[in-house]
Design a protein around this motif. Structure first.
Motif, PDB file in Angstrom:
ATOM      1  N   TRP A  49       0.864  -1.172   0.000  1.00  0.00           N
ATOM      2  CA  TRP A  49       0.000   0.000   0.000  1.00  0.00           C
ATOM      3  C   TRP A  49       0.900   1.220   0.000  1.00  0.00           C
ATOM      4  CZ3 TRP A  49      -3.640   1.611   4.607  1.00  0.00           C
ATOM      5  CH2 TRP A  49      -4.553   2.592   4.167  1.00  0.00           C
ATOM      6  N   THR A  50       0.873   2.034   1.064  1.00  0.00           N
ATOM      7  CA  THR A  50       1.791   3.158   1.218  1.00  0.00           C
ATOM      8  C   THR A  50       2.164   3.282   2.687  1.00  0.00           C
ATOM      9  OG1 THR A  50       0.054   4.809   1.636  1.00  0.00           O
ATOM     10  CG2 THR A  50       0.691   4.432  -0.681  1.00  0.00           C
ATOM     11  N   TYR A  51       3.325   3.903   2.954  1.00  0.00           N
ATOM     12  CA  TYR A  51       3.700   4.195   4.338  1.00  0.00           C
ATOM     13  C   TYR A  51       2.664   5.122   4.968  1.00  0.00           C
ATOM     14  CZ  TYR A  51       8.439   2.241   3.937  1.00  0.00           C
ATOM     15  OH  TYR A  51       9.510   1.400   3.795  1.00  0.00           O
ATOM     16  N   ARG A  52       2.274   6.162   4.243  1.00  0.00           N
ATOM     17  CA  ARG A  52       1.339   7.151   4.812  1.00  0.00           C
ATOM     18  C   ARG A  52       0.016   6.499   5.185  1.00  0.00           C
ATOM     19  NH1 ARG A  52       0.413  12.712   2.461  1.00  0.00           N
ATOM     20  NH2 ARG A  52      -0.787  11.541   0.934  1.00  0.00           N
TER      21      ARG A  52
ATOM     22  N   LYS B 281       4.303  14.992  -0.256  1.00  0.00           N
ATOM     23  CA  LYS B 281       4.855  13.911  -1.094  1.00  0.00           C
ATOM     24  C   LYS B 281       6.043  14.442  -1.888  1.00  0.00           C
ATOM     25  CE  LYS B 281       0.615  11.228  -1.637  1.00  0.00           C
ATOM     26  NZ  LYS B 281      -0.345  10.645  -2.597  1.00  0.00           N
TER      27      LYS B 281
ATOM     28  N   ALA C 128       6.154   6.358  -0.086  1.00  0.00           N
ATOM     29  CA  ALA C 128       4.844   6.960  -0.296  1.00  0.00           C
ATOM     30  C   ALA C 128       4.010   6.956   0.972  1.00  0.00           C
ATOM     31  CB  ALA C 128       4.099   6.195  -1.385  1.00  0.00           C
TER      32      ALA C 128
END
Length: 445
Positions: free
Chosen positions: A312-315, A427, A445
């Motif tokens: 997915w994303t880190y965020r 970002k 991300a």
């Protein structure tokens, strides 16, 4: 003719026994960190009785190790960017183990406080460097997972501290917990023999022979004849300034913020959860078992978070984890049934300790090699402000004698702040100014 880069060799390599050995050594060091930091929370109730300490004094004493971690992260960890990860790691694990073992022989809060500060300073420098080393040996496809996997072993140390306290304190008293803390000294000869230096550090410092020797273990089948180590002395200057210049200030401040909120939750709960549960009517042995459940959740949450962040994303993963932390802690305030209590403790551990593993992975990936120990060290160091506040604020809350429900609602607030900080991270890539160019590092991300 272009040369093969160190990054490409490491990124494209398959996992080997050499990788497993490096990861195992770094995981063992994380166990040391977890044990040493959670151990105080397992003995604080007995110390308060024996030394007649009030909650505020006990909270301040618990925070001294975290003050040491702040100092170690900000001022000792960056030395590895100049002298190498390996010598600093060997020094720090030795100092931390000796100081933690010496805590068993203290006779008052002042002596214990000084030694806990030393333990914290050594660990504050150690952790950013073995996490950076993990990332610098990890293949691209599994980098986030391996960093969070190593981070998850913090919970193994925490579980060990709680289990040892339950079984050792009735026999040896609280001092027995610190006797065990000297065992990592047995690990030092293993590290001296097998711990490698970072290949990226060797490349940046022009150590060609050592670089090729390490890379031949990373990927034994690769042709390394065109890999060249090129020293770049200009990167040794103004590393700290680079964290807040060239458009990096906003991201660095936001990273520091959610590090602080993460650590406030993690260290606050590990220090005061047994005492909070005692105020709700649980026996001390049952209250200590809540630390076990919390840290089991933390281990699972860290590994799952790394897997999720890769896909997915880190965020997104961090926002989810901070939200779960807030919700589970509010749920604990309603004095739930045993099954629901253990479930909420598991989720709270997964979210708080798990998020701590993910933010470390985020920072390791965000900062480039030449400032990685400085960037991660400062993020972890400034984050210790939250860690310092956790035990101190927990002691203050207990001193106010608030209702059980209000204590947990107050503890949930940092989860909301952390989620907001992560959600607004820009970002953008980290930008490094050099005399001939401005380069960027990959952004998680």
């Amino acid at each position: 003719m272009p040369h093969t880069t160190v990054t490409s060799v490491v990124s494209d390599a398959r996992l080997t026994r050499f990788h497993v050995g490096v990861i195992a050594m770094c995981a063992a060091l994380m166990i040391v960190d977890g044990y040493d930091m959670v151990s105080y929370g397992t003995v604080v109730v007995r110390l308060m009785d024996e030394w007649q300490m009030d909650p505020v004094t006990a909270g301040v004493l618990g925070s001294l190790a975290l003050v040491g971690m702040l100092v170690g992260g900000m001022f000792i960890a960056p030395l590895a960017d100049r002298y190498g990860r390996r010598p600093l790691m060997l020094s720090c694990v030795t100092v931390a183990s000796v100081a933690s073992f010496s805590c068993a022989f203290t006779t008052g809060p002042q002596q214990l406080g000084v030694l806990r500060f030393v333990v914290g300073a050594a660990l504050g420098a150690l952790v950013p460097n073995f996490l950076a080393l993990t990332a610098e040996f990890a293949p691209r496809a599994s980098k986030a997972l391996l960093v969070t996997f190593v981070s998850s072993f913090y919970s193994v140390g925490g579980i060990g501290a709680a289990v040892f306290a339950i079984n050792i304190e009735p026999v040896w008293g609280w001092r027995g917990v610190f006797y065990v803390a000297g065992l990592p000294l047995l690990l030092v000869p293993v590290l001296v023999r097998f711990l490698p230096e970072s290949p990226e550090f060797l490349a940046l410092n022009g150590q060609q022979g050592k670089l090729i020797a390490v890379l031949s273990k990373v990927d034994p089948r690769r042709d390394l004849s065109d890999v060249v180590a090129t020293a770049r002395p200009e990167i040794r200057r103004a590393r700290v300034k680079q964290l807040v210049s060239n458009g990096n200030a906003l991201n660095s401040v936001l990273i520091w913020t959610f590090f602080a909120m993460c650590m406030l939750l993690s260290y606050g709960l590990n220090t005061w959860l047994p005492k909070l549960m005692q105020t709700a009517g649980y026996a001390l042995s049952s209250a200590l078992w809540t630390l076990v459940m919390l840290n089991i959740g933390g281990m699972v949450g860290a590994v799952f978070g790394g897997w999720l962040a890769d896909r997915w994303t880190y965020r997104g993963t961090l926002v989810l984890y901070f939200a779960m932390a807030a919700v589970s802690l509010v749920g604990l305030s309603f004095n739930p049934t045993t099954v629901l209590l253990n479930t909420l403790l598991f989720v709270a551990g997964a979210a708080t300790i798990g998020a701590l593993a993910i933010v470390h992975a985020f920072a390791v990936e965000f900062y480039p090699t030449e400032v990685r120990s400085t960037g991660v060290g400062w993020a972890a160091g400034i984050g210790r402000i939250g860690a310092i506040g956790g035990p101190t604020l927990g002691g203050a809350l207990l001193a106010l004698q608030l209702p059980f429900q209000q204590n947990f609602i107050a503890v949930a607030v940092p989860g909301v702040i952390g989620a907001v900080a992560v959600a607004i991270v820009a970002k953008r890539r980290f930008r490094t100014a050099r005399p001939d160019a401005v380069t960027t590092s990959p952004v998680p991300a």
